[in-house]
Write an enzyme that holds these catalytic residues in place. Structure first.
Site, PDB file in Angstrom:
ATOM      1  N   GLU A 148       1.950 -10.178   0.399  1.00  0.00           N
ATOM      2  CA  GLU A 148       2.297  -8.762   0.364  1.00  0.00           C
ATOM      3  C   GLU A 148       3.797  -8.638   0.661  1.00  0.00           C
ATOM      4  O   GLU A 148       4.471  -9.638   0.972  1.00  0.00           O
ATOM      5  CB  GLU A 148       1.474  -7.968   1.396  1.00  0.00           C
ATOM      6  CG  GLU A 148       1.593  -6.463   1.193  1.00  0.00           C
ATOM      7  CD  GLU A 148       0.545  -5.630   1.931  1.00  0.00           C
ATOM      8  OE1 GLU A 148      -0.361  -6.201   2.554  1.00  0.00           O
ATOM      9  OE2 GLU A 148       0.649  -4.395   1.870  1.00  0.00           O
ATOM     10  N   ASP A 159       1.093 -17.592  -4.596  1.00  0.00           N
ATOM     11  CA  ASP A 159       1.693 -16.449  -5.293  1.00  0.00           C
ATOM     12  C   ASP A 159       0.609 -15.742  -6.100  1.00  0.00           C
ATOM     13  O   ASP A 159       0.527 -15.880  -7.312  1.00  0.00           O
ATOM     14  CB  ASP A 159       2.834 -16.948  -6.198  1.00  0.00           C
ATOM     15  CG  ASP A 159       3.506 -15.795  -6.938  1.00  0.00           C
ATOM     16  OD1 ASP A 159       3.373 -14.637  -6.487  1.00  0.00           O
ATOM     17  OD2 ASP A 159       4.168 -16.066  -7.970  1.00  0.00           O
ATOM     18  N   ASP A 202       0.848  -1.197   0.000  1.00  0.00           N
ATOM     19  CA  ASP A 202       0.000   0.000   0.000  1.00  0.00           C
ATOM     20  C   ASP A 202       0.885   1.248   0.000  1.00  0.00           C
ATOM     21  O   ASP A 202       2.106   1.160   0.105  1.00  0.00           O
ATOM     22  CB  ASP A 202      -0.963  -0.008   1.204  1.00  0.00           C
ATOM     23  CG  ASP A 202      -0.217   0.069   2.534  1.00  0.00           C
ATOM     24  OD1 ASP A 202       0.875  -0.514   2.644  1.00  0.00           O
ATOM     25  OD2 ASP A 202      -0.723   0.722   3.475  1.00  0.00           O
ATOM     26  N   HIS A 219       1.586  -8.850  -3.680  1.00  0.00           N
ATOM     27  CA  HIS A 219       0.597  -7.804  -3.432  1.00  0.00           C
ATOM     28  C   HIS A 219       1.379  -6.505  -3.213  1.00  0.00           C
ATOM     29  O   HIS A 219       1.752  -6.162  -2.099  1.00  0.00           O
ATOM     30  CB  HIS A 219      -0.249  -8.148  -2.195  1.00  0.00           C
ATOM     31  CG  HIS A 219      -1.341  -7.162  -1.916  1.00  0.00           C
ATOM     32  ND1 HIS A 219      -2.567  -7.217  -2.525  1.00  0.00           N
ATOM     33  CD2 HIS A 219      -1.396  -6.078  -1.096  1.00  0.00           C
ATOM     34  CE1 HIS A 219      -3.329  -6.225  -2.096  1.00  0.00           C
ATOM     35  NE2 HIS A 219      -2.631  -5.511  -1.227  1.00  0.00           N
TER      36      HIS A 219
HETATM   37  O1  G3I Z   1       0.276 -12.730  17.046  1.00  0.00           O
HETATM   38  C1  G3I Z   1      -0.928 -13.461  16.830  1.00  0.00           C
HETATM   39  C2  G3I Z   1      -0.738 -14.893  17.237  1.00  0.00           C
HETATM   40  O2  G3I Z   1      -0.491 -14.967  18.605  1.00  0.00           O
HETATM   41  C3  G3I Z   1      -1.965 -15.681  16.853  1.00  0.00           C
HETATM   42  O3  G3I Z   1      -1.745 -17.035  17.122  1.00  0.00           O
HETATM   43  C4  G3I Z   1      -2.274 -15.494  15.393  1.00  0.00           C
HETATM   44  C5  G3I Z   1      -3.543 -16.212  14.982  1.00  0.00           C
HETATM   45  O4  G3I Z   1      -4.188 -15.567  13.926  1.00  0.00           O
HETATM   46  O5  G3I Z   1      -2.423 -14.135  15.103  1.00  0.00           O
HETATM   47  C6  G3I Z   1      -1.280 -13.372  15.376  1.00  0.00           C
HETATM   48  O6  G3I Z   1      -1.550 -12.058  15.093  1.00  0.00           O
HETATM   49  C7  G3I Z   1      -1.605 -11.676  13.765  1.00  0.00           C
HETATM   50  C8  G3I Z   1      -0.510 -10.640  13.592  1.00  0.00           C
HETATM   51  O7  G3I Z   1      -0.644 -10.054  12.365  1.00  0.00           O
HETATM   52  C9  G3I Z   1       0.878 -11.255  13.686  1.00  0.00           C
HETATM   53  O8  G3I Z   1       1.856 -10.259  13.582  1.00  0.00           O
HETATM   54  C10 G3I Z   1      -2.978 -11.122  13.475  1.00  0.00           C
HETATM   55  O9  G3I Z   1      -3.917 -12.168  13.456  1.00  0.00           O
HETATM   56  C11 G3I Z   1      -2.971 -10.394  12.169  1.00  0.00           C
HETATM   57  O10 G3I Z   1      -4.224  -9.786  11.934  1.00  0.00           O
HETATM   58  C12 G3I Z   1      -1.873  -9.371  12.165  1.00  0.00           C
HETATM   59  O11 G3I Z   1      -1.743  -8.862  10.925  1.00  0.00           O
HETATM   60  C13 G3I Z   1      -1.153  -7.600  10.729  1.00  0.00           C
HETATM   61  C14 G3I Z   1      -1.900  -6.984   9.571  1.00  0.00           C
HETATM   62  O12 G3I Z   1      -1.285  -5.796   9.183  1.00  0.00           O
HETATM   63  C15 G3I Z   1      -3.366  -6.720   9.863  1.00  0.00           C
HETATM   64  O13 G3I Z   1      -3.487  -5.781  10.862  1.00  0.00           O
HETATM   65  C16 G3I Z   1       0.321  -7.800  10.380  1.00  0.00           C
HETATM   66  O14 G3I Z   1       1.064  -8.168  11.536  1.00  0.00           O
HETATM   67  C17 G3I Z   1       0.902  -6.527   9.798  1.00  0.00           C
HETATM   68  O15 G3I Z   1       2.183  -6.822   9.303  1.00  0.00           O
HETATM   69  C18 G3I Z   1       0.014  -6.003   8.688  1.00  0.00           C
HETATM   70  O16 G3I Z   1       0.518  -4.800   8.260  1.00  0.00           O
HETATM   71  C19 G3I Z   1      -0.010  -4.246   7.076  1.00  0.00           C
HETATM   72  C20 G3I Z   1      -0.492  -2.846   7.411  1.00  0.00           C
HETATM   73  O17 G3I Z   1      -1.592  -2.934   8.295  1.00  0.00           O
HETATM   74  C21 G3I Z   1      -0.836  -2.052   6.168  1.00  0.00           C
HETATM   75  N1  G3I Z   1       0.235  -2.079   5.221  1.00  0.00           N
HETATM   76  C22 G3I Z   1       0.614  -3.416   4.832  1.00  0.00           C
HETATM   77  C23 G3I Z   1       1.075  -4.219   6.018  1.00  0.00           C
HETATM   78  C24 G3I Z   1       1.545  -5.601   5.625  1.00  0.00           C
HETATM   79  O18 G3I Z   1       0.518  -6.497   5.325  1.00  0.00           O
HETATM   80  O1  9MR Z   2      -3.584  -3.357  -0.032  1.00  0.00           O
HETATM   81  C1  9MR Z   2      -3.934  -3.464   1.332  1.00  0.00           C
HETATM   82  C2  9MR Z   2      -2.789  -4.073   2.111  1.00  0.00           C
HETATM   83  O2  9MR Z   2      -1.681  -3.215   2.094  1.00  0.00           O
HETATM   84  C3  9MR Z   2      -3.201  -4.387   3.522  1.00  0.00           C
HETATM   85  O3  9MR Z   2      -2.207  -5.157   4.167  1.00  0.00           O
HETATM   86  C4  9MR Z   2      -4.494  -5.160   3.531  1.00  0.00           C
HETATM   87  C5  9MR Z   2      -4.991  -5.447   4.942  1.00  0.00           C
HETATM   88  O4  9MR Z   2      -5.199  -4.274   5.644  1.00  0.00           O
HETATM   89  O5  9MR Z   2      -5.499  -4.489   2.834  1.00  0.00           O
HETATM   90  C6  9MR Z   2      -5.184  -4.278   1.469  1.00  0.00           C
HETATM   91  O6  9MR Z   2      -6.222  -3.586   0.857  1.00  0.00           O
HETATM   92  C7  9MR Z   2      -7.381  -4.313   0.579  1.00  0.00           C
HETATM   93  C8  9MR Z   2      -8.473  -3.897   1.555  1.00  0.00           C
HETATM   94  O7  9MR Z   2      -8.143  -4.268   2.868  1.00  0.00           O
HETATM   95  C9  9MR Z   2      -9.794  -4.522   1.159  1.00  0.00           C
HETATM   96  N1  9MR Z   2     -10.119  -4.182  -0.221  1.00  0.00           N
HETATM   97  C10 9MR Z   2      -9.119  -4.637  -1.174  1.00  0.00           C
HETATM   98  C11 9MR Z   2      -7.780  -4.012  -0.866  1.00  0.00           C
HETATM   99  C12 9MR Z   2      -6.748  -4.484  -1.868  1.00  0.00           C
HETATM  100  O8  9MR Z   2      -6.593  -5.868  -1.839  1.00  0.00           O
END
Ligand code: G3I
Ligand code: 9MR
Length: 560
Positions: free
Chosen positions: A538, A529, A163, A487
């Site tokens: 991503e 992939d 993003d 992604h």
């Molecule tokens: O840590 C728990 C673990 O204890 C548990 O067993 C497991 C079961 O689902 O979940 C783990 O947590 C997850 C966590 O990532 C691990 O780091 C959460 O479910 C999961 O929702 C969380 O996801 C994060 C995600 O954003 C959604 O919020 C990712 O860490 C984080 O790297 C990711 O970051 C995104 C940004 O929001 C937006 N930009 C892209 C970026 C990368 O995807």
């Molecule tokens: O592109 C977004 C990515 O960077 C984030 O990790 C992800 C989860 O927050 O969301 C992606 O955006 C999606 C959005 O959450 C839902 N609509 C489709 C978007 C593109 O796949």
């Protein structure tokens, strides 16, 4: 070679050091002999396959070909009779040199507010995106001095991931990890040439790259109170378009304790790193340290301001639905910031303000768990601390026993990697778990010079480059089977078949938070992939950083 055969044999698709460990995994668990052949077909080594002690997470047994004894540089394949040949690989000094550099150069491709000319970006050249010179203060961030709608300039930085938003919390651990590579291996890092616009300016290219994001971070501090906005973002995620086509309004949102402390930590670290370049960067170190102290002071007065997007969206418009990085527990952020400020200034008022070692736990670093980052800093600077740190021996002992725990049983696992010892490793961004385990092991190696830690770290590098349950090398552009559809908005929309190179994808995660079905929900196989599969495919600055550290540190240490 037939794809079915190559799929049965899993190995680091780039290769091996002449004197380093070399293993391949055969999925079918067959025993008998394997051979190593030149790509011309000449047999050069023969060995016996050995069944691994434990089954893989899918319940099936594998076998291992250990050809560490073979050390002649060249290009080879590994053959198992009846199965066929592996992908070709190389045995060579500096075998990870190219991928290691690309993992850092990847940050250049993430730069915001600047065009990427062909001279530096080759076929991935692109127009400038997001000048971010007119960013609005969101209602959630309104203050007396900066009411809602105030326009501020907050240019530069790196796009966080696939993003186009910029998040302070995630920048924290990313910058820290890259600056640590310099702090741990300054001589090596100075040799890493990346062909970026600043190259040759007397500052190592890695540090030039970090500066692009650090200068943005500095603009995220409100000079009126020292607080730091949690992120700079659009209200919603952009469409799948190139950066210059993504032109919706940008906001800075509510300040948070986590952002202030991560910022303080990184600015304190920056101060001591950039102090080494007074001629090229006059005044920068002082500015960083002043900013760090102000952010620290803000956090002392605002000890528990959590960024909770649901709460914010109940009160304010427009609603913000981009990444949250909403850490609910900030005691580890206090530990990290205090540690960095202490190391840089020698002032123990920071370490006295916080219980630096509340217990003996050593939680693996991630964007929301930053305690060890502070411990690494204290330990790596222990030889030149400006004042003594009473817990030093304890920290050292705890880190070594943590690394010992990580290495327990890794050579019994089905892929012979540290990553495979824990099922719970396979979360969103699991590849960064593997890389961060590698970083932790290398910290222990630096403290002890015990080679088992180096070999264990290398096992996770091998994992990430192909010796795993998916058969992928997870870095775009590297290995025989790399991701082609990350992604990543630029890679999706630039019209070029190959994705931007040097990007580590998130990796196996059976959670399917993106609702894209993975071919298997066995944790270490749960990967696809697919460019819509953001929960496994991503890319992100906080995942590339430990991978860049791991690959580059191992390059720096290769002769040991
Ligand atoms: O840590 C728990 C673990 O204890 C548990 O067993 C497991 C079961 O689902 O979940 C783990 O947590 C997850 C966590 O990532 C691990 O780091 C959460 O479910 C999961 O929702 C969380 O996801 C994060 C995600 O954003 C959604 O919020 C990712 O860490 C984080 O790297 C990711 O970051 C995104 C940004 O929001 C937006 N930009 C892209 C970026 C990368 O995807
Ligand atoms: O592109 C977004 C990515 O960077 C984030 O990790 C992800 C989860 O927050 O969301 C992606 O955006 C999606 C959005 O959450 C839902 N609509 C489709 C978007 C593109 O796949």
């Amino acid at each position: 070679p037939a794809d079915s055969a190559t799929q049965q044999i899993r190995l680091n698709q780039i290769g091996f050091y002449p004197n380093g460990p070399k293993t391949a995994i055969i999925l079918s668990g067959v025993t008998g002999y394997y051979t190593v052949k030149t790509t011309g077909g000449k047999q050069v080594f023969k060995g016996r396959l050995k069944r691994c002690d434990e089954p893989a997470l899918n319940g099936k047994y594998t076998s291992v070909a250990d050809f560490s004894a073979f050390n002649k540089p060249g290009k080879y394949v590994l053959e198992v009779k009846g199965l066929g040949d592996s992908y070709s690989f190389e045995i060579s000094k500096s075998i990870h040199d190219q991928v290691a550099k690309a993992l850092i150069k990847a940050y250049y491709f993430q730069r915001v507010s600047v065009s990427l000319p062909e001279k530096y970006a080759s076929k991935w050249a692109r127009a400038e995106g997001h000048p971010d010179d007119k960013v609005l203060v969101h209602a959630s961030a309104a203050s007396a001095e900066r009411p809602e709608g105030t326009v501020i300039a907050s240019p530069r930085g790196w796009y966080d991931a696939g993003d186009y938003n910029k998040y302070i919390v995630n920048s924290g651990i990313s910058i820290y990890t890259l600056l640590s590579l310099y702090e741990d291996f300054p001589a090596y890092t100075k040799t890493v040439k990346l062909n970026t616009p600043e190259s040759g300016n007397g500052i190592p290219d890695l540090l030039n790259e970090c500066l692009w994001n650090i200068r943005w971070m500095l603009t995220m501090q409100d000079p009126n109170d020292g607080g730091v906005y949690h992120k700079l973002t659009n209200a919603q995620f952009d469409k799948m378009v190139m950066p210059d086509k993504a032109t919706t309004t940008r906001y800075v949102v509510q300040k948070s304790t986590a952002a202030a402390l991560d910022f303080a930590a990184v600015m304190a670290q920056s101060a001591r790193v950039f102090k080494q370049f007074p001629k090229q960067l006059p005044g920068l170190a002082d500015s960083c340290l002043a900013a760090a102290k102000q952010a620290w002071d803000w956090a002392q007065k605002n000890r528990d301001v959590i960024y909770n997007q649901n709460v914010i969206n109940q009160k304010f418009e427009p609603k913000i639905v981009t990444g949250e990085y909403g850490d609910r527990y900030v005691s580890d952020e206090f530990i990290w910031a205090a540690s960095e400020l202490f190391v840089t200034t020698g002032d123990d008022r920071y370490t006295k303000a916080v219980n630096i070692i509340p217990d003996d736990k050593m939680p693996l670093p991630s964007w929301s768990q930053v305690r060890l980052l502070g411990y690494y800093s204290i330990l790596r600077n222990s030889g030149n601390l400006k004042s003594s740190f009473p817990g030093l021996d304890k920290l050292k002992k705890n880190l070594i026993s943590f690394a010992d725990d990580l290495t327990k049983g890794w050579d019994s696992t089905a892929y012979q990697t540290v990553m495979q010892t824990k099922r719970s490793n396979f979360i969103w961004g699991s590849n960064a778990v593997a890389a961060n385990e590698g970083v932790a092991l290398l910290q222990a190696y630096k403290l002890t010079h015990d080679k088992k830690f180096l070999d264990a770290a290398l096992s996770n590098l091998d994992y990430l480059l192909g010796r795993n349950g998916t058969g992928y090398s997870f870095v775009t552009g590297f290995g025989s089977k790399p991701p082609m559809h990350p992604h990543h908005r630029p890679s999706i929309s630039d019209g070029i078949a190959e994705p931007v190179p040097g990007l580590l994808t998130g990796g196996p995660n059976p959670g399917m938070q993106d609702h894209i079905k993975v071919p298997s929900t066995v944790p270490d196989e749960a990967y696809i992939d697919n460019d819509q599969a953001y929960a496994v495919n991503e890319i992100a600055i906080n995942w590339n950083a430990p991978m860049a550290y791991l690959a580059n540190a191992i390059e720096a240490l290769q002769s040991q």
